[in-house]
Design a protein around this motif. Structure first.
Motif, PDB file in Angstrom:
ATOM      1  N   THR A  31       0.851  -1.198   0.000  1.00 58.50           N
ATOM      2  CA  THR A  31       0.000   0.000   0.000  1.00 58.50           C
ATOM      3  C   THR A  31       0.886   1.247   0.000  1.00 58.50           C
ATOM      4  O   THR A  31       1.676   1.436   0.930  1.00 58.50           O
ATOM      5  CB  THR A  31      -0.919   0.017   1.240  1.00 58.50           C
ATOM      6  OG1 THR A  31      -1.665  -1.195   1.299  1.00 58.50           O
ATOM      7  CG2 THR A  31      -1.880   1.196   1.170  1.00 58.50           C
ATOM      8  N   PRO A  32       0.769   2.113  -1.002  1.00 54.14           N
ATOM      9  CA  PRO A  32       1.678   3.272  -1.093  1.00 54.14           C
ATOM     10  C   PRO A  32       1.234   4.446  -0.220  1.00 54.14           C
ATOM     11  O   PRO A  32       0.977   5.548  -0.702  1.00 54.14           O
ATOM     12  CB  PRO A  32       1.623   3.623  -2.584  1.00 54.14           C
ATOM     13  CG  PRO A  32       0.233   3.250  -2.990  1.00 54.14           C
ATOM     14  CD  PRO A  32      -0.125   2.026  -2.176  1.00 54.14           C
ATOM     15  N   ARG A  36       2.733   7.555   9.351  1.00 55.03           N
ATOM     16  CA  ARG A  36       3.254   8.649  10.173  1.00 55.03           C
ATOM     17  C   ARG A  36       3.048   9.998   9.479  1.00 55.03           C
ATOM     18  O   ARG A  36       2.633  10.980  10.112  1.00 55.03           O
ATOM     19  CB  ARG A  36       4.733   8.450  10.492  1.00 55.03           C
ATOM     20  CG  ARG A  36       5.300   9.570  11.389  1.00 55.03           C
ATOM     21  CD  ARG A  36       6.768   9.391  11.679  1.00 55.03           C
ATOM     22  NE  ARG A  36       7.039   8.244  12.516  1.00 55.03           N
ATOM     23  CZ  ARG A  36       6.955   8.244  13.837  1.00 55.03           C
ATOM     24  NH1 ARG A  36       6.568   9.350  14.488  1.00 55.03           N
ATOM     25  NH2 ARG A  36       7.236   7.157  14.535  1.00 55.03           N
ATOM     26  N   ALA A  37       3.327  10.046   8.185  1.00 56.06           N
ATOM     27  CA  ALA A  37       3.133  11.298   7.444  1.00 56.06           C
ATOM     28  C   ALA A  37       1.668  11.715   7.471  1.00 56.06           C
ATOM     29  O   ALA A  37       1.363  12.908   7.622  1.00 56.06           O
ATOM     30  CB  ALA A  37       3.614  11.138   6.006  1.00 56.06           C
ATOM     31  N   GLU A  38       0.770  10.752   7.348  1.00 59.23           N
ATOM     32  CA  GLU A  38      -0.654  11.077   7.382  1.00 59.23           C
ATOM     33  C   GLU A  38      -1.074  11.557   8.768  1.00 59.23           C
ATOM     34  O   GLU A  38      -1.900  12.459   8.895  1.00 59.23           O
ATOM     35  CB  GLU A  38      -1.479   9.863   6.942  1.00 59.23           C
ATOM     36  CG  GLU A  38      -1.281   9.527   5.467  1.00 59.23           C
ATOM     37  CD  GLU A  38      -2.249   8.483   4.962  1.00 59.23           C
ATOM     38  OE1 GLU A  38      -3.234   8.173   5.676  1.00 59.23           O
ATOM     39  OE2 GLU A  38      -2.049   7.977   3.835  1.00 59.23           O
ATOM     40  N   PHE A  39      -0.494  10.944   9.814  1.00 62.46           N
ATOM     41  CA  PHE A  39      -0.785  11.410  11.174  1.00 62.46           C
ATOM     42  C   PHE A  39      -0.351  12.853  11.352  1.00 62.46           C
ATOM     43  O   PHE A  39      -1.085  13.680  11.901  1.00 62.46           O
ATOM     44  CB  PHE A  39      -0.078  10.522  12.201  1.00 62.46           C
ATOM     45  CG  PHE A  39      -0.150  11.053  13.607  1.00 62.46           C
ATOM     46  CD1 PHE A  39      -1.265  10.792  14.395  1.00 62.46           C
ATOM     47  CD2 PHE A  39       0.873  11.821  14.146  1.00 62.46           C
ATOM     48  CE1 PHE A  39      -1.357  11.300  15.691  1.00 62.46           C
ATOM     49  CE2 PHE A  39       0.798  12.322  15.432  1.00 62.46           C
ATOM     50  CZ  PHE A  39      -0.327  12.059  16.206  1.00 62.46           C
ATOM     51  N   ASP A  91      -7.909   4.532  13.804  1.00 62.71           N
ATOM     52  CA  ASP A  91      -7.039   4.420  12.639  1.00 62.71           C
ATOM     53  C   ASP A  91      -7.637   5.184  11.469  1.00 62.71           C
ATOM     54  O   ASP A  91      -8.770   5.654  11.514  1.00 62.71           O
ATOM     55  CB  ASP A  91      -6.804   2.944  12.267  1.00 62.71           C
ATOM     56  CG  ASP A  91      -8.061   2.248  11.781  1.00 62.71           C
ATOM     57  OD1 ASP A  91      -8.605   2.648  10.736  1.00 62.71           O
ATOM     58  OD2 ASP A  91      -8.522   1.299  12.457  1.00 62.71           O
ATOM     59  N   ASN A  92      -6.834   5.277  10.428  1.00 66.64           N
ATOM     60  CA  ASN A  92      -7.253   5.849   9.154  1.00 66.64           C
ATOM     61  C   ASN A  92      -6.802   4.895   8.057  1.00 66.64           C
ATOM     62  O   ASN A  92      -6.117   5.280   7.123  1.00 66.64           O
ATOM     63  CB  ASN A  92      -6.634   7.238   8.951  1.00 66.64           C
ATOM     64  CG  ASN A  92      -7.131   7.917   7.678  1.00 66.64           C
ATOM     65  OD1 ASN A  92      -8.234   7.653   7.216  1.00 66.64           O
ATOM     66  ND2 ASN A  92      -6.312   8.780   7.100  1.00 66.64           N
ATOM     67  N   SER A  93      -7.171   3.621   8.216  1.00 67.53           N
ATOM     68  CA  SER A  93      -6.641   2.569   7.352  1.00 67.53           C
ATOM     69  C   SER A  93      -7.741   1.639   6.854  1.00 67.53           C
ATOM     70  O   SER A  93      -8.632   1.258   7.618  1.00 67.53           O
ATOM     71  CB  SER A  93      -5.620   1.736   8.132  1.00 67.53           C
ATOM     72  OG  SER A  93      -5.291   0.553   7.434  1.00 67.53           O
ATOM     73  N   PRO A  94      -7.672   1.221   5.581  1.00 69.31           N
ATOM     74  CA  PRO A  94      -8.623   0.215   5.084  1.00 69.31           C
ATOM     75  C   PRO A  94      -8.520  -1.105   5.843  1.00 69.31           C
ATOM     76  O   PRO A  94      -9.461  -1.905   5.830  1.00 69.31           O
ATOM     77  CB  PRO A  94      -8.217   0.045   3.619  1.00 69.31           C
ATOM     78  CG  PRO A  94      -7.465   1.270   3.267  1.00 69.31           C
ATOM     79  CD  PRO A  94      -6.772   1.694   4.520  1.00 69.31           C
TER      80      PRO A  94
END
Length: 281
Positions: A31-32, A36-39, A91-94
């Motif tokens: 998954t690209p 951490r960057a998204e947080f 989370d912010n994940s599928p």
């Protein structure tokens, strides 16, 4: 505190001294995206980044295995967790990886209580609730992690269960990976599933707003997969992440004799000596 808390509940509790909010976002191999960057770009106010992708045993060749107590203690104290903290994981994940973070908090005996934010960051943002950016630097906590291994299953336990049939296994991977029709994302890993397993893809547990299904709708998922509620259940998946979703779903329905195979297919599928099955359950 229940297994899941609502966005309304968390919105009303923001800023409380005993509340610790942890972002447990993790993405599956290939998954690209960078959790951490998204947080740092956007997270719930006051949250800290659990860095779940790095929270594994560095001495175990299987990825993501539960870390030693000392490593878990160091990480959780750096995130500001105290012995009496109320911990909320999202989370912010599928992959809905908050369930893995929630399960880890429990098996290490951390905090006064721990819950999953139902719907996670996607639901929070969709409702127009506030977010903040930047890295988090909470004051250190005093919590001490002590792993309760009675809640964790090993490869040896699964091999023994193949003979005894005492527990039923439920695999949370997608149907194509379970049957072996789709190759595993990790090179060199066998396809298929542990013999005798049932399959409920983790994506089936969630409603359109990213919240967990409840009640009769949730129970129907298990019944349609042939779940035997009279037997203990062991949950499994690719690497012990989405298996925690199945475990949380079962506990929501009142089923408490449930454990998780931490190595899951990442361990089983790489071992040429373990038996493997293909096709439907």
């Amino acid at each position: 505190m229940t297994i899941f808390v609502s966005t309304d509940w968390l919105g009303a509790e923001l800023g409380r001294d005993d509340l610790v909010i942890l972002d447990a976002s993790l993405f599956l191999p290939g998954t690209p995206r960078d959790p951490r960057a998204e947080f740092e770009a956007a997270h719930i106010p006051g949250a800290a980044f659990l860095d779940l992708p790095s929270l594994g045993d560095p001495d175990d060749p299987t990825p993501g295995m539960l870390p030693p107590d000392a490593m878990m203690t160091q990480r959780i104290q750096a995130l500001g967790v105290h012995a009496d903290s109320r911990i909320i994981v999202y989370d912010n994940s599928p992959a809905h990886s908050a369930a893995r973070g929630w399960w880890m908090m429990r098996v290490y005996g951390l905090g006064r209580s721990v819950a999953i934010l139902d719907g996670g960051l996607p639901k929070w943002v969709a409702e127009g609730r506030p977010v903040e950016s930047g890295a988090a630097t909470p004051a250190p906590g005093n919590a001490v992690a002590r792993l309760d291994r009675t809640q964790v299953r090993t490869k040896a336990d699964i091999l023994a269960n193949l003979d005894s049939g005492a527990a039923q296994l439920i695999d949370a991977r997608g149907a194509a990976r379970f049957t072996g029709a789709e190759a595993e994302p990790r090179p060199g890993m066998a396809s298929g599933h542990i013999p005798g397993s049932r399959n409920i893809p983790s994506s089936a547990f969630f409603a359109a707003d990213n919240s967990m299904k409840q009640g009769a709708e949730l129970r129907r998922l298990f019944e349609e997969a042939g779940t035997d509620f009279d037997r203990p259940i062991i949950t499994t998946c690719g690497s012990g992440v989405t298996a925690a979703i199945v475990l949380a779903g079962l506990e929501t329905l009142g089923k408490t004799d449930v454990s998780l195979y931490d190595g899951s297919w990442s361990e089983w599928g790489f071992d040429t000596a373990t038996p493997k099955a293909t096709g439907p359950a």
